[in-house]
Motif scaffolding. Structure first.
Motif, PDB file in Angstrom:
ATOM      1  N   VAL A 188       0.724  -1.102   0.046  1.00 31.92           N
ATOM      2  CA  VAL A 188       0.057  -0.033   0.010  1.00 31.92           C
ATOM      3  C   VAL A 188       0.702   1.081  -0.122  1.00 31.92           C
ATOM      4  O   VAL A 188       0.630   2.338  -0.562  1.00 31.92           O
ATOM      5  CB  VAL A 188      -1.001  -0.038   1.143  1.00 31.92           C
ATOM      6  N   TYR A 189       1.879   1.367   0.816  1.00 28.44           N
ATOM      7  CA  TYR A 189       2.898   2.440   1.033  1.00 28.44           C
ATOM      8  C   TYR A 189       3.526   2.615  -0.494  1.00 28.44           C
ATOM      9  O   TYR A 189       3.661   3.896  -0.796  1.00 28.44           O
ATOM     10  CB  TYR A 189       3.916   2.144   1.878  1.00 28.44           C
ATOM     11  N   VAL A 190       4.060   1.597  -1.158  1.00 26.07           N
ATOM     12  CA  VAL A 190       4.856   1.654  -2.203  1.00 26.07           C
ATOM     13  C   VAL A 190       3.593   2.255  -3.398  1.00 26.07           C
ATOM     14  O   VAL A 190       4.058   3.000  -4.161  1.00 26.07           O
ATOM     15  CB  VAL A 190       5.266   0.295  -2.630  1.00 26.07           C
ATOM     16  N   LEU A 191       2.328   1.730  -3.280  1.00 27.40           N
ATOM     17  CA  LEU A 191       1.702   1.908  -4.387  1.00 27.40           C
ATOM     18  C   LEU A 191       1.036   3.328  -4.350  1.00 27.40           C
ATOM     19  O   LEU A 191       0.688   4.153  -5.228  1.00 27.40           O
ATOM     20  CB  LEU A 191       0.193   1.228  -4.215  1.00 27.40           C
ATOM     21  N   MET A 192       0.999   3.889  -2.856  1.00 31.28           N
ATOM     22  CA  MET A 192       0.604   5.330  -2.798  1.00 31.28           C
ATOM     23  C   MET A 192       1.296   6.262  -3.304  1.00 31.28           C
ATOM     24  O   MET A 192       1.067   7.183  -4.083  1.00 31.28           O
ATOM     25  CB  MET A 192       0.748   5.483  -1.374  1.00 31.28           C
ATOM     26  N   PHE A 193       2.816   5.830  -3.160  1.00 29.66           N
ATOM     27  CA  PHE A 193       3.632   6.892  -3.996  1.00 29.66           C
ATOM     28  C   PHE A 193       3.688   6.703  -5.496  1.00 29.66           C
ATOM     29  O   PHE A 193       3.894   7.523  -6.195  1.00 29.66           O
ATOM     30  CB  PHE A 193       5.345   6.361  -3.466  1.00 29.66           C
ATOM     31  N   VAL A 194       3.480   5.585  -5.898  1.00 29.02           N
ATOM     32  CA  VAL A 194       3.378   5.170  -7.483  1.00 29.02           C
ATOM     33  C   VAL A 194       2.228   5.882  -8.019  1.00 29.02           C
ATOM     34  O   VAL A 194       2.411   6.727  -9.053  1.00 29.02           O
ATOM     35  CB  VAL A 194       3.099   3.674  -7.688  1.00 29.02           C
ATOM     36  N   ILE A 195       1.215   5.986  -7.409  1.00 22.72           N
ATOM     37  CA  ILE A 195      -0.137   6.570  -7.954  1.00 22.72           C
ATOM     38  C   ILE A 195       0.392   8.185  -7.892  1.00 22.72           C
ATOM     39  O   ILE A 195      -0.202   8.864  -8.612  1.00 22.72           O
ATOM     40  CB  ILE A 195      -1.527   6.288  -7.109  1.00 22.72           C
ATOM     41  N   TYR A 196       0.662   8.408  -6.658  1.00 21.29           N
ATOM     42  CA  TYR A 196       0.773   9.957  -6.443  1.00 21.29           C
ATOM     43  C   TYR A 196       1.771  10.528  -7.643  1.00 21.29           C
ATOM     44  O   TYR A 196       1.723  11.467  -8.117  1.00 21.29           O
ATOM     45  CB  TYR A 196       1.568  10.020  -5.119  1.00 21.29           C
ATOM     46  N   ILE A 239      -0.088   8.761 -23.609  1.00 23.13           N
ATOM     47  CA  ILE A 239       0.706   9.070 -22.455  1.00 23.13           C
ATOM     48  C   ILE A 239       0.350   8.253 -21.448  1.00 23.13           C
ATOM     49  O   ILE A 239       1.356   7.984 -20.740  1.00 23.13           O
ATOM     50  CB  ILE A 239       0.535  10.649 -22.218  1.00 23.13           C
ATOM     51  N   GLY A 240      -0.832   7.796 -21.157  1.00 24.15           N
ATOM     52  CA  GLY A 240      -0.888   6.794 -20.029  1.00 24.15           C
ATOM     53  C   GLY A 240      -0.386   5.373 -20.206  1.00 24.15           C
ATOM     54  O   GLY A 240       0.458   4.894 -19.356  1.00 24.15           O
ATOM     55  N   SER A 241      -0.322   4.960 -21.574  1.00 23.45           N
ATOM     56  CA  SER A 241       0.317   3.646 -22.111  1.00 23.45           C
ATOM     57  C   SER A 241       1.879   3.787 -21.741  1.00 23.45           C
ATOM     58  O   SER A 241       2.508   3.069 -21.368  1.00 23.45           O
ATOM     59  CB  SER A 241      -0.063   3.207 -23.262  1.00 23.45           C
ATOM     60  N   LEU A 242       2.572   4.901 -22.065  1.00 23.51           N
ATOM     61  CA  LEU A 242       3.727   5.483 -22.158  1.00 23.51           C
ATOM     62  C   LEU A 242       4.156   5.420 -20.510  1.00 23.51           C
ATOM     63  O   LEU A 242       5.284   4.555 -20.092  1.00 23.51           O
ATOM     64  CB  LEU A 242       4.061   6.785 -22.542  1.00 23.51           C
ATOM     65  N   GLY A 243       3.236   5.935 -19.561  1.00 22.96           N
ATOM     66  CA  GLY A 243       3.535   5.717 -18.151  1.00 22.96           C
ATOM     67  C   GLY A 243       3.556   4.473 -17.490  1.00 22.96           C
ATOM     68  O   GLY A 243       4.291   4.046 -17.075  1.00 22.96           O
ATOM     69  N   ILE A 244       2.725   3.600 -18.116  1.00 23.61           N
ATOM     70  CA  ILE A 244       2.552   2.306 -17.606  1.00 23.61           C
ATOM     71  C   ILE A 244       3.917   1.531 -17.982  1.00 23.61           C
ATOM     72  O   ILE A 244       4.332   0.682 -17.293  1.00 23.61           O
ATOM     73  CB  ILE A 244       1.377   1.580 -18.214  1.00 23.61           C
ATOM     74  N   VAL A 245       4.370   1.463 -19.280  1.00 22.25           N
ATOM     75  CA  VAL A 245       5.329   1.091 -19.769  1.00 22.25           C
ATOM     76  C   VAL A 245       6.771   1.314 -18.915  1.00 22.25           C
ATOM     77  O   VAL A 245       7.699   0.609 -18.519  1.00 22.25           O
ATOM     78  CB  VAL A 245       5.983   1.410 -21.218  1.00 22.25           C
ATOM     79  N   GLN A 246       6.818   2.823 -18.635  1.00 22.52           N
ATOM     80  CA  GLN A 246       7.649   3.130 -17.615  1.00 22.52           C
ATOM     81  C   GLN A 246       7.757   2.727 -16.093  1.00 22.52           C
ATOM     82  O   GLN A 246       9.025   2.319 -15.551  1.00 22.52           O
ATOM     83  CB  GLN A 246       7.898   4.702 -17.730  1.00 22.52           C
ATOM     84  N   ILE A 247       6.531   2.622 -15.829  1.00 24.92           N
ATOM     85  CA  ILE A 247       6.379   2.037 -14.521  1.00 24.92           C
ATOM     86  C   ILE A 247       6.864   0.457 -14.196  1.00 24.92           C
ATOM     87  O   ILE A 247       7.302   0.050 -13.420  1.00 24.92           O
ATOM     88  CB  ILE A 247       5.022   2.358 -13.677  1.00 24.92           C
ATOM     89  N   VAL A 248       6.411  -0.309 -15.376  1.00 26.00           N
ATOM     90  CA  VAL A 248       6.817  -1.643 -15.597  1.00 26.00           C
ATOM     91  C   VAL A 248       8.335  -1.920 -15.361  1.00 26.00           C
ATOM     92  O   VAL A 248       8.984  -2.584 -14.823  1.00 26.00           O
ATOM     93  CB  VAL A 248       6.100  -2.101 -16.691  1.00 26.00           C
ATOM     94  N   TYR A 285      -6.387  -5.792  -6.848  1.00 27.80           N
ATOM     95  CA  TYR A 285      -7.085  -4.427  -6.774  1.00 27.80           C
ATOM     96  C   TYR A 285      -5.958  -3.150  -6.934  1.00 27.80           C
ATOM     97  O   TYR A 285      -6.253  -2.138  -7.132  1.00 27.80           O
ATOM     98  CB  TYR A 285      -7.597  -4.412  -5.264  1.00 27.80           C
ATOM     99  N   ALA A 286      -4.590  -3.607  -6.746  1.00 29.08           N
ATOM    100  CA  ALA A 286      -3.506  -2.462  -6.965  1.00 29.08           C
ATOM    101  C   ALA A 286      -3.634  -2.175  -8.091  1.00 29.08           C
ATOM    102  O   ALA A 286      -3.586  -0.661  -8.646  1.00 29.08           O
ATOM    103  CB  ALA A 286      -2.194  -2.959  -6.463  1.00 29.08           C
ATOM    104  N   VAL A 287      -3.748  -3.083  -9.251  1.00 28.63           N
ATOM    105  CA  VAL A 287      -3.725  -2.788 -10.777  1.00 28.63           C
ATOM    106  C   VAL A 287      -4.948  -1.840 -10.903  1.00 28.63           C
ATOM    107  O   VAL A 287      -5.070  -0.866 -11.761  1.00 28.63           O
ATOM    108  CB  VAL A 287      -3.652  -3.834 -11.511  1.00 28.63           C
ATOM    109  N   ILE A 288      -6.133  -2.451 -10.476  1.00 28.27           N
ATOM    110  CA  ILE A 288      -7.438  -1.675 -10.771  1.00 28.27           C
ATOM    111  C   ILE A 288      -7.635  -0.185 -10.311  1.00 28.27           C
ATOM    112  O   ILE A 288      -7.539   0.584 -11.293  1.00 28.27           O
ATOM    113  CB  ILE A 288      -8.762  -2.537 -10.239  1.00 28.27           C
ATOM    114  N   PHE A 289      -7.079  -0.057  -9.001  1.00 23.80           N
ATOM    115  CA  PHE A 289      -7.250   1.069  -8.615  1.00 23.80           C
ATOM    116  C   PHE A 289      -6.251   2.222  -9.185  1.00 23.80           C
ATOM    117  O   PHE A 289      -6.338   3.409  -9.217  1.00 23.80           O
ATOM    118  CB  PHE A 289      -7.173   1.096  -7.226  1.00 23.80           C
ATOM    119  N   PHE A 290      -4.974   1.671  -9.621  1.00 26.69           N
ATOM    120  CA  PHE A 290      -4.191   2.703 -10.289  1.00 26.69           C
ATOM    121  C   PHE A 290      -4.576   2.921 -11.476  1.00 26.69           C
ATOM    122  O   PHE A 290      -4.261   4.052 -11.795  1.00 26.69           O
ATOM    123  CB  PHE A 290      -2.625   1.610 -10.488  1.00 26.69           C
TER     124      PHE A 290
END
Length: 419
Positions: A188-196, A239-248, A285-290
């Motif tokens: 949760v802590y990691v995902l909070m920073f990722v989404i933020y 740009i969303g797809s680019l962001g997802i690639v970068q996060i992966v 849920y992490a993927v869905i909410f992101f």
């Protein structure tokens, strides 16, 4: 759909080929590997510059017995501190401390009640490690002295300080174990920073991209061949797809760095960061909410970006959206210790707070299925409504030029879109 995919590809490839994107990605990957190996780097650096040497403390022992016991106690505690009896008088030691010839010294004595009297003298109290270690060791010696005074054996003293047996027990079959809670808290802590950071960076990128096309008048050519609605959603998805690639890429780099570093070894730290016992539903849920969080804020960013015609005004226009993200992060962070707080339940159903707050609750609590599903449904409905409203604003906003720094321009953009 051909025009949609052309703009999608253009939005994706244009940003992916920029030097700034490539350099930023490399720096972040290097930072991940550096962070994963930070403990060993600090240790090697300390040995290289000599910081890992044993601390030495001079002792004025008025009792004649405490210095030796202090050294023995420090050795038992595995503290790298050497006790050395001072040959000089107190006045000379004070002078040496002032002139920075020595860092500190300590005076030890026993009063009439066999209570240790200690005075630690130093020129600076910035380093708290040494005095704290000495205080802990002297406290243990004080216990031994009092035990001897009361004629207590070592077994009797150990009995006095024996810890109670306190166990936590869940009687619910679906309740999370303590290990699962700790691992969920990490995720949760990691995902909070990722989404933020994803929302802040990529939403700002979308708004800036739209404003740049308007300022260069490219927008006028684009909307003559493709509808503003297709243009907006192609930008968001590209740009969303680019962001997802970068996060992966960051995720893979983090996994590799973790496995190659000392953190990947079998120890308490690696067990804390392990995700072996984590439920699959939490990851889902992490993927869905992101994804929902990104599309919600990205649609809002495209809407706001269409209202400005200069890139200099973008940050000011998206400031309210940024504050929403910050508020969601703060609310979720306050619930890491206790996710059952009442205001968290309310905030988890507010669309702009849901990605962080509901994931916090669903990751750490055993919620009934209807709660996360309801929050997802609310978010999807909000994204559809925002997309519909954003399309109307976007249709007129992309044709607006001149100073535009206020949300009051929404009405003007809607009226222009109708025309």
């Amino acid at each position: 759909m051909r025009e949609f995919w052309i703009i999608f590809k253009q939005s994706f490839m244009t940003k992916a080929k920029t030097k700034s994107f490539f350099i930023t990605t490399l720096i972040m990957v290097a930072g991940i590997f550096l962070f994963a190996n930070l403990p060993s780097i600090i240790d090697k650096a300390g040995k290289l510059i000599g910081d890992s040497k044993e601390d030495k403390v001079l002792v004025l022992d008025q009792s004649g017995m405490l210095a030796e016991r202090l050294q023995q106690q420090l050795k038992q505690s595995d503290e790298e501190i050497k006790v050395e009896l001072a040959d000089e008088p107190k006045e000379q030691l004070l002078k040496q401390v002032k002139e920075e010839d020595i860092e500190a010294f300590i005076e030890l004595d026993l009063d009439a009640t066999q209570t240790i009297q200690a005075t630690y003298t130093t020129a600076s109290l910035v380093d708290n490690y040494l005095p704290s270690a000495l205080q802990d060791a002297l406290q243990s010696i004080q216990t031994e002295v009092k035990a001897e005074q009361l004629s207590l054996s070592g077994e009797q003293v150990a009995t006095l300080f024996a810890p109670i047996q306190f166990e936590k027990q869940n009687i619910s079959d679906s309740a999370k174990s303590e290990d699962e809670l700790n691992q969920a808290r990490v995720l949760v802590y990691v995902l909070m920073f990722v989404i933020y950071f994803a929302v802040i960076i990529y939403s700002s990128m979308i708004a800036t991209e739209v404003a740049t096309e308007k300022s260069s008048r490219v927008m006028e050519i684009l909307i003559s061949s493709v509808s503003p609605v297709k243009h907006m959603f192609a930008k968001v998805l590209g740009i969303g797809s680019l962001g997802i690639v970068q996060i992966v890429v960051y995720g893979l780099a983090g996994f590799i760095a973790y496995k190659l570093s000392s953190m990947g070894e079998e120890n308490e730290l690696s067990a804390f960061f392990s995700l072996e016992n984590l439920q699959v539903s939490t990851l889902v849920y992490a993927v869905i909410f992101f994804l929902l969080g990104y599309f919600l804020y990205a649609t809002l960013a495209a809407l706001l970006g269409s209202l400005v015609s200069r890139t200099e005004d973008v940050q000011q226009m998206i400031m309210p959206m940024s504050l929403l993200v910050v508020a969601a992060f703060i609310i979720a962070a306050t619930g890491l210790g206790n996710p059952e707080l009442g205001y968290l339940k309310i905030a988890s159903f507010i669309p702009f707070f849901t990605p962080l707050v509901m994931f916090l609750r669903v990751g750490m609590l055993d919620l009934p299925l209807w709660e996360p599903l309801l929050s997802i449904a609310i978010m999807v409905a909000t994204i559809i409504m925002l997309g519909w409203f954003g399309a109307k604003v976007y249709r007129g906003g992309v044709l607006m030029y001149g100073p535009s720094r206020s949300l009051k321009d929404l009405k003007k953009a809607i009226q222009l879109g109708k025309e």
